[in-house]
Design a protein around this motif. Sequence first.
Motif, short mmCIF file in Angstrom:
data_model
loop_
_atom_site.label_atom_id
_atom_site.label_comp_id
_atom_site.label_asym_id
_atom_site.label_seq_id
_atom_site.Cartn_x
_atom_site.Cartn_y
_atom_site.Cartn_z
N ILE A 29 58.44 42.45 24.63
CA ILE A 29 57.84 41.28 25.25
C ILE A 29 58.20 41.33 26.73
O ILE A 29 59.38 41.23 27.09
CB ILE A 29 58.35 39.97 24.61
N PRO A 30 57.20 41.55 27.57
CA PRO A 30 57.51 41.68 29.01
C PRO A 30 58.01 40.37 29.59
O PRO A 30 57.63 39.29 29.15
CB PRO A 30 56.16 42.08 29.62
N ALA A 31 58.86 40.49 30.57
CA ALA A 31 59.38 39.30 31.24
C ALA A 31 58.25 38.66 32.04
O ALA A 31 57.36 39.33 32.54
CB ALA A 31 60.51 39.70 32.18
N ARG A 32 58.30 37.35 32.14
CA ARG A 32 57.29 36.64 32.92
C ARG A 32 57.63 36.79 34.40
O ARG A 32 58.76 36.64 34.80
CB ARG A 32 57.26 35.16 32.55
N ASP A 33 56.62 37.07 35.17
CA ASP A 33 56.83 37.15 36.61
C ASP A 33 55.83 36.22 37.29
O ASP A 33 54.64 36.43 37.26
CB ASP A 33 56.68 38.58 37.12
N GLY A 34 56.32 35.19 37.84
CA GLY A 34 55.43 34.23 38.48
C GLY A 34 55.34 32.95 37.68
O GLY A 34 56.03 32.74 36.69
N HIS A 35 54.42 32.13 38.14
CA HIS A 35 54.23 30.82 37.50
C HIS A 35 52.96 30.82 36.67
O HIS A 35 52.03 31.58 36.93
CB HIS A 35 54.15 29.73 38.58
N ALA A 36 52.95 29.94 35.71
CA ALA A 36 51.74 29.79 34.90
C ALA A 36 50.61 29.28 35.76
O ALA A 36 50.82 28.48 36.68
CB ALA A 36 52.01 28.83 33.75
N ARG A 37 49.41 29.76 35.49
CA ARG A 37 48.24 29.34 36.25
C ARG A 37 47.40 28.40 35.41
O ARG A 37 47.36 28.51 34.19
CB ARG A 37 47.41 30.55 36.65
N VAL A 38 46.67 27.54 36.07
CA VAL A 38 45.74 26.65 35.40
C VAL A 38 44.43 27.42 35.21
O VAL A 38 43.95 28.09 36.12
CB VAL A 38 45.49 25.38 36.23
N ALA A 39 43.90 27.37 34.01
CA ALA A 39 42.65 28.07 33.74
C ALA A 39 41.50 27.40 34.46
O ALA A 39 41.41 26.18 34.52
CB ALA A 39 42.38 28.07 32.24
N GLU A 40 40.63 28.21 35.04
CA GLU A 40 39.44 27.70 35.71
C GLU A 40 38.28 27.77 34.73
O GLU A 40 37.89 28.85 34.32
CB GLU A 40 39.15 28.50 36.97
N LEU A 41 37.75 26.64 34.33
CA LEU A 41 36.72 26.59 33.30
C LEU A 41 35.33 26.35 33.88
O LEU A 41 34.40 26.07 33.15
CB LEU A 41 37.06 25.51 32.27
#
Length: 83
Positions: A70-82
């Motif tokens: 499981i790769p480490a998370r790099d950065g912040h979660a993004r909001v999906a553009e719908l």
Amino acid sequence: MRRRECLVTAITIRGLDAAVKQRLAAQAKRNGRSMEAEARHLIDEGTKPSNLGLALYEGSREFGGADLEIPARDGHARVAELA
């Protein structure tokens, strides 16, 4: 207090091959159930909605499972553009 009503239904299965009945009897005996109870169990289990994720998990356990990195998370979660 209102009494909960329980409806009991019955079905008849015509044309059941004798070999199927023998296998059902043997399976019921192995599971410590009557043939009727075994048939109820099989019908109940066979008509439940399937859970693909759980089936894959249980199937992989049979072969030793799977080790996934499981790769480490790099950065912040993004909001999906719908749009």
